[in-house]
Design a protein around this motif. Structure first.
Motif, PDB file in Angstrom:
ATOM      1  N   UNK A  65      22.602 -17.851 -15.853  1.00 25.95           N
ATOM      2  CA  UNK A  65      23.068 -16.558 -15.335  1.00 25.95           C
ATOM      3  C   UNK A  65      22.254 -16.237 -14.090  1.00 25.95           C
ATOM      4  N   UNK A  66      22.660 -16.828 -12.963  1.00 28.60           N
ATOM      5  CA  UNK A  66      21.851 -16.726 -11.751  1.00 28.60           C
ATOM      6  C   UNK A  66      21.825 -15.327 -11.161  1.00 28.60           C
ATOM      7  N   UNK A  67      22.728 -14.454 -11.583  1.00 27.75           N
ATOM      8  CA  UNK A  67      22.653 -13.048 -11.163  1.00 27.75           C
ATOM      9  C   UNK A  67      21.275 -12.472 -11.497  1.00 27.75           C
ATOM     10  N   UNK A  68      20.678 -12.958 -12.580  1.00 23.96           N
ATOM     11  CA  UNK A  68      19.396 -12.423 -13.036  1.00 23.96           C
ATOM     12  C   UNK A  68      18.228 -13.361 -12.757  1.00 23.96           C
ATOM     13  N   UNK A  69      18.418 -14.373 -11.923  1.00 23.30           N
ATOM     14  CA  UNK A  69      17.331 -15.329 -11.706  1.00 23.30           C
ATOM     15  C   UNK A  69      16.148 -14.690 -10.977  1.00 23.30           C
ATOM     16  N   UNK A  70      16.414 -13.781 -10.031  1.00 22.01           N
ATOM     17  CA  UNK A  70      15.305 -13.122  -9.336  1.00 22.01           C
ATOM     18  C   UNK A  70      14.539 -12.200 -10.272  1.00 22.01           C
ATOM     19  N   UNK A  71      15.241 -11.550 -11.177  1.00 12.13           N
ATOM     20  CA  UNK A  71      14.581 -10.716 -12.185  1.00 12.13           C
ATOM     21  C   UNK A  71      13.687 -11.565 -13.080  1.00 12.13           C
ATOM     22  N   UNK A  72      14.156 -12.747 -13.445  1.00 10.89           N
ATOM     23  CA  UNK A  72      13.368 -13.588 -14.344  1.00 10.89           C
ATOM     24  C   UNK A  72      12.111 -14.117 -13.671  1.00 10.89           C
ATOM     25  N   UNK A  73      12.147 -14.270 -12.344  1.00 13.80           N
ATOM     26  CA  UNK A  73      10.932 -14.668 -11.633  1.00 13.80           C
ATOM     27  C   UNK A  73       9.880 -13.567 -11.706  1.00 13.80           C
ATOM     28  N   UNK A  74      10.298 -12.322 -11.561  1.00 17.20           N
ATOM     29  CA  UNK A  74       9.355 -11.200 -11.568  1.00 17.20           C
ATOM     30  C   UNK A  74       8.964 -10.776 -12.975  1.00 17.20           C
ATOM     31  N   UNK A  75       9.878 -10.938 -13.921  1.00 15.64           N
ATOM     32  CA  UNK A  75       9.642 -10.518 -15.301  1.00 15.64           C
ATOM     33  C   UNK A  75       9.940 -11.695 -16.225  1.00 15.64           C
ATOM     34  N   UNK A  76       8.928 -12.455 -16.660  1.00 14.38           N
ATOM     35  CA  UNK A  76       9.164 -13.670 -17.444  1.00 14.38           C
ATOM     36  C   UNK A  76       9.827 -13.421 -18.791  1.00 14.38           C
ATOM     37  N   UNK A  77       9.880 -12.160 -19.246  1.00 14.13           N
ATOM     38  CA  UNK A  77      10.619 -11.874 -20.478  1.00 14.13           C
ATOM     39  C   UNK A  77      12.095 -12.204 -20.323  1.00 14.13           C
TER      40      UNK A  77
END
Length: 364
Positions: free
Chosen positions: A38-50
């Motif tokens: 779900x690459x829409x959230x890939x930038x979020x996952x970089x900043x928030x590893x949860x």
């Protein structure tokens, strides 16, 4: 016997068209990745590893009748697909949904989810140890990443360098850009417009290694880590000669109004692979999938395909979970609260968990 539909590519458009045709055709989805990303959230996952585990969703629940083949399409012609393993999938209809690549972390090149997750976690650790971050490009990716970094590390300095005179290319209003600029200023993000580096930093992007880079006008920028936030590449290099004639200079494929490849009766192109005026968003990929699935269903039943109706241009641009702005011509400009509700907080994840029947996986 049911006709066979080969869907090449398991991104946003591919999973949608495959799911919609599973009840009327023998669907084969060809995708080398071991999980949907779900690459829409890939930038979020970089900043928030949860978020890292959440954005990888299994394909196994997508097709009750059809099958997912984890392999790479090495050659696709109008009669079917030859896989890297040598397997041949003969198809009555083919849907080209291989999308585009983009520099890390907006998209992940790894096919194995374990390796992709490790790369995200490593980059997160590097960011945590950095005091100054340089982002190249003030498009949607660069600005969203800047907002995510500031939300996670408010004291970290973020500098965005953009060669153009304005942020966000596209048909957006001055009011929308003004609202985004206002929020960027409030977050303390430094914008250097009409500026570019004389050369990219010698260090690897996403790796903490302090450097000083010069702009073309002689200014010096020091940072600990940098990311490239531009440079999409369309993935259509697997086409045989009969289909490659539709490929344009940038790799996108010329299509008819009903999204069939020019010169082809039963080959469709959707998402970023299709040379249409829609912006390259997940929402437009789904719209292409809806048109293509409806057209293939009609053709299976002896009917004729219909033209695709483009969606109104728009954008939802989070700048972290609680900031950002959105725009659509029929709605105008929406601020931080509305953008957080549309995309910023949930990153539209639940819709894809439902589509992939992956409700029991990961964490919400």
């Amino acid at each position: 016997m049911s006709p066979t539909v080969a869907v090449v590519g398991g991104g946003y458009a591919g999973i949608s068209v495959a799911a919609q045709l599973d009840d009327v055709a023998d669907v084969v989805l060809v995708e080398p990745r071991d999980a949907f990303v779900h690459s829409v959230a890939s930038l979020r996952s970089l900043a928030d590893p949860a978020w890292i585990d959440r954005i990888f969703l299994p394909y196994e629940g997508l097709l009750p009748r059809g099958r997912v083949v984890h392999d790479r399409a090495s050659r696709v012609d109008h009669r079917g697909t030859t896989l890297a393993s040598g397997e041949r999938i003969a198809a009555d209809y083919t849907v080209l949904a291989t999308g585009s690549g983009y520099p890390f972390p907006a998209k992940l090149a790894e096919h194995e989810s374990t390796r992709a997750k490790d790369r995200l976690r490593a980059a997160h650790r590097e960011l945590t140890a950095s005091d100054r971050v340089l982002l190249l490009g003030a498009g949607a990716v660069g600005l969203e990443l800047a907002g995510e970094i500031k939300a996670a590390w408010p004291q970290t300095a973020v500098i965005v360098v953009e060669p153009g005179p304005e942020i966000l290319s596209g048909a957006f209003t001055a009011e929308f850009r003004t609202e985004v600029r206002r929020q960027l200023d409030a977050l303390g993000i430094e914008l250097l417009l009409d500026s570019s580096l004389a050369a990219e930093p010698a260090t690897e992007p996403g790796t903490r290694a302090p450097f000083t880079a010069a702009t073309r006008d002689g200014a010096q920028i020091s940072a600990d880590i940098w990311f490239r936030c531009y440079g999409a590449t369309v993935n259509t290099d697997y086409l045989a000669e009969d289909l490659a004639a539709a490929r344009g200079p940038g790799g996108r494929l010329a299509v008819t109004p009903d999204l069939r490849l020019v010169g082809q009766e039963r080959v469709f192109a959707v998402g970023d692979a299709a040379a249409v005026d829609d912006s390259p968003t997940a929402a437009n990929a789904h719209a292409h999938a809806d048109t293509t699935a409806a057209n293939i269903r009609a053709m299976i039943g002896g009917g004729r395909p219909s033209a695709h109706t483009p969606r109104p241009g728009g954008i939802a641009l989070p700048l972290g979970p609680d900031a950002g702005a959105s725009y659509r011509p029929d709605l105008g400009v929406l601020g931080a609260d509305a953008t957080a509700d549309i995309k910023g907080r949930g990153m539209m994840l639940d819709a894809y968990r439902d589509l992939l029947n992956a409700v029991g996986t990961g964490a919400r």
